[in-house]
Design a protein around this motif. Structure first.
Motif, PDB file in Angstrom:
ATOM      1  N   ASP A 154      -3.972   5.497 -10.246  1.00 45.61           N
ATOM      2  CA  ASP A 154      -4.269   5.520  -8.812  1.00 45.61           C
ATOM      3  C   ASP A 154      -3.272   4.608  -8.110  1.00 45.61           C
ATOM      4  O   ASP A 154      -3.298   3.381  -8.291  1.00 45.61           O
ATOM      5  CB  ASP A 154      -5.707   5.034  -8.558  1.00 45.61           C
ATOM      6  N   LYS A 155      -2.408   5.187  -7.297  1.00 44.95           N
ATOM      7  CA  LYS A 155      -1.389   4.399  -6.590  1.00 44.95           C
ATOM      8  C   LYS A 155      -2.023   3.310  -5.744  1.00 44.95           C
ATOM      9  O   LYS A 155      -1.489   2.202  -5.612  1.00 44.95           O
ATOM     10  CB  LYS A 155      -0.520   5.312  -5.731  1.00 44.95           C
ATOM     11  N   ASP A 156      -3.177   3.587  -5.165  1.00 40.39           N
ATOM     12  CA  ASP A 156      -3.848   2.609  -4.320  1.00 40.39           C
ATOM     13  C   ASP A 156      -4.213   1.353  -5.105  1.00 40.39           C
ATOM     14  O   ASP A 156      -4.146   0.238  -4.575  1.00 40.39           O
ATOM     15  CB  ASP A 156      -5.107   3.230  -3.704  1.00 40.39           C
ATOM     16  N   SER A 159      -1.139  -0.776  -5.330  1.00 42.77           N
ATOM     17  CA  SER A 159      -0.869  -1.401  -4.037  1.00 42.77           C
ATOM     18  C   SER A 159      -1.773  -2.599  -3.811  1.00 42.77           C
ATOM     19  O   SER A 159      -1.359  -3.612  -3.233  1.00 42.77           O
ATOM     20  CB  SER A 159      -1.059  -0.372  -2.910  1.00 42.77           C
ATOM     21  N   ASN A 188       1.171   2.003   0.065  1.00 42.66           N
ATOM     22  CA  ASN A 188       0.868   3.388  -0.298  1.00 42.66           C
ATOM     23  C   ASN A 188       1.819   4.368   0.380  1.00 42.66           C
ATOM     24  O   ASN A 188       2.211   5.382  -0.205  1.00 42.66           O
ATOM     25  CB  ASN A 188      -0.577   3.733   0.084  1.00 42.66           C
ATOM     26  N   GLU A 189       2.190   4.046   1.603  1.00 40.21           N
ATOM     27  CA  GLU A 189       3.116   4.911   2.335  1.00 40.21           C
ATOM     28  C   GLU A 189       4.527   4.850   1.753  1.00 40.21           C
ATOM     29  O   GLU A 189       5.230   5.861   1.682  1.00 40.21           O
ATOM     30  CB  GLU A 189       3.135   4.490   3.809  1.00 40.21           C
TER      31      GLU A 189
END
Length: 237
Positions: A154-156, A159, A188-189
């Motif tokens: 999960d990238k979040d 971050s 995240n962006e």
């Protein structure tokens, strides 16, 4: 490693105007793995590359290559090496028609900048390195492996972990919960999962010892190396 599309440099200021006025020129390798190190502004947070460009663009012509794993640069997809990224930096400055240049880098970008300076000291007018490293140690290898695992899950999550591990204690102490959430949204962006995973994998096996030693013998320009959380840097000056 050949690449299908050369690293597209982000230019600050007017290159033609800079040539007419013989302004100083700065080439800045930018790697996107860290906290906002890109050269393109996001909706939630200005990457460090943007901040640097805005601060210097009135005095320098800036070339900020988007190295493989960041930006729109494409390549063969093979595992990255420091030599690959150093060649991309040189490709970008050559495309900008720069014979000699000031060189700066953050994190993996600092490692790449050190490699460029070590191999081509005659072209580097000055060198500034922040939060880079010459050889990956066991602690860093474990950390970068964790980043890759979090990216896959999960990238979040990554971050959020980076909010409390990749930013200095002084900055964290002044933050409110809204600041943390804004930072997470900005990361995240900025993060491209596939590209960041490739750069993180390279991080696990960095070793520019030979280039650093050779460069130290030949580099005769002002050089600064500063440390930042979480990685330590051996000076190449």
């Amino acid at each position: 490693m050949g690449h299908d599309q050369p690293p597209g440099p982000h230019h600050g200021g007017d290159p033609s105007k800079g040539r007419r006025q013989d302004r100083k020129r700065l080439s800045c390798p930018v790697a996107s793995w860290g906290a906002g190190t890109g050269a393109e502004a996001g909706e939630h947070e200005a990457p460090q590359g943007v901040v640097v460009i805005e601060a210097l663009k009135d005095r320098y012509t800036i070339v900020a290559p988007a190295l493989s794993g960041s930006g729109a640069t494409t390549d063969t997809g093979s595992p990255l090496t420091v030599d690959d990224l150093a060649a991309q930096v040189l490709g970008a400055v050559n495309a900008a028609d720069l014979d000699a240049f000031h060189l700066a880098g953050h994190s993996l970008g600092a490692t790449v900048a050190a490699a460029v300076a070590g191999k081509h000291p005659e072209r580097v007018r000055s060198l500034f390195l922040h939060a880079g490293w010459a050889v990956t140690d066991a602690w860093q290898e474990f950390q970068f492996d964790l980043w890759q695992r979090l990216l896959r899950a999960d990238k979040d999550l990554l971050s959020r972990v980076l909010q409390v591990t990749a930013i200095g204690a002084g900055t964290l102490a002044d933050r409110g919960i809204e600041d943390f959430e804004q930072g997470v949204a900005g990361f995240n962006e900025l993060f491209d999962v596939k590209g960041m995973a490739r750069q993180s994998e390279l991080n696990t096996r960095v070793d520019i010892t030979a280039v650093r030693i050779a460069g130290r013998l030949r580099l005769r320009v002002p050089a600064w190396a500063t440390n930042g959380a979480p990685a330590g840097l051996d000076s190449v000056a």
